[in-house]
Design a protein around this motif. Structure first.
Motif, mmCIF file in Angstrom:
data_model
loop_
_atom_site.group_PDB
_atom_site.id
_atom_site.type_symbol
_atom_site.label_atom_id
_atom_site.label_comp_id
_atom_site.label_asym_id
_atom_site.label_seq_id
_atom_site.Cartn_x
_atom_site.Cartn_y
_atom_site.Cartn_z
ATOM 1 N N LEU A 128 0.834 -1.673 0.043
ATOM 2 C CA LEU A 128 -0.247 -0.055 -0.118
ATOM 3 C C LEU A 128 1.086 1.291 0.144
ATOM 4 O O LEU A 128 1.346 1.418 0.325
ATOM 5 C CB LEU A 128 -0.788 -0.387 1.425
ATOM 6 N N ASN A 129 -0.244 2.624 -0.912
ATOM 7 C CA ASN A 129 0.973 3.488 -0.025
ATOM 8 C C ASN A 129 0.359 4.472 0.383
ATOM 9 O O ASN A 129 -1.489 4.808 -0.037
ATOM 10 C CB ASN A 129 1.447 3.866 -2.008
ATOM 11 N N PHE A 130 1.138 5.556 1.730
ATOM 12 C CA PHE A 130 -0.223 6.493 1.981
ATOM 13 C C PHE A 130 0.377 7.144 1.511
ATOM 14 O O PHE A 130 1.848 7.710 1.984
ATOM 15 C CB PHE A 130 0.033 5.806 3.815
ATOM 16 N N GLU A 131 0.050 9.308 0.961
ATOM 17 C CA GLU A 131 0.303 10.207 1.648
ATOM 18 C C GLU A 131 -0.158 11.364 2.927
ATOM 19 O O GLU A 131 -1.268 10.587 3.009
ATOM 20 C CB GLU A 131 -0.598 10.974 -0.162
ATOM 21 N N ILE A 132 0.712 11.125 3.242
ATOM 22 C CA ILE A 132 0.976 11.439 4.948
ATOM 23 C C ILE A 132 1.289 13.196 4.577
ATOM 24 O O ILE A 132 2.675 13.174 4.073
ATOM 25 C CB ILE A 132 1.615 10.741 5.792
ATOM 26 N N GLU A 133 0.139 14.477 5.658
ATOM 27 C CA GLU A 133 1.056 15.422 6.036
ATOM 28 C C GLU A 133 0.380 15.291 7.042
ATOM 29 O O GLU A 133 0.099 15.372 7.974
ATOM 30 C CB GLU A 133 0.520 16.169 5.066
#
Length: 134
Positions: free
Chosen positions: A124-129
């Motif tokens: 899985l890929n997560f774009e996190i801020e």
């Protein structure tokens, strides 16, 4: 005429012992100089979009930015979230935005998360801020 298979192709062989386990991080927006980094047990609030629905890393399965959703808050480093988050977000600082790429063992593993369309053994890929740390 070419042979057309009548059933799905066999699954990929199981990962070899040499397959890297864990996560990689690609920074999208660096944190400002001197920004706080989380410590184990602190409460971290993030925006996150997760990709990998039905084993397709271009397909979103969840986002805190979707209508009706709010930023996600969790205690870091205590095993309450998947390892890619616990360990990956620990390397981030407030204001940083990055993509965390998780191998299956650092995501939902052999069980997957069927309710979200996450197949067993899915990377899985997560774009996190990172929004805040308390």
């Amino acid at each position: 005429s070419p042979h057309i298979p009548t059933r799905p192709l066999p699954a990929a062989p199981p990962a070899s012992p040499h397959t890297p386990m864990g996560f990689t991080k690609d920074v999208i927006t660096p944190a400002p100089a001197g920004a706080a980094r989380p410590k184990k047990g602190q409460t971290v609030t993030v925006h996150c979009t997760g990709f990998g629905k039905n084993s397709d890393l271009s397909k979103k399965f969840w986002s805190t930015k979707d209508p009706g959703q709010e930023p996600f808050t969790f205690q870091i480093g205590l095993g309450g979230v998947i390892k890619a988050w616990d360990e990956g977000v620990m390397t981030m600082a407030v204001g940083e935005k990055a993509t965390i790429k998780a191998t299956p063992d650092y995501a939902y593993g052999a069980g997957g998360f069927p309710a979200w369309g996450i197949m067993p053994n899915s990377p899985l890929n997560f774009e996190i801020e990172v929004l805040s740390i308390k």
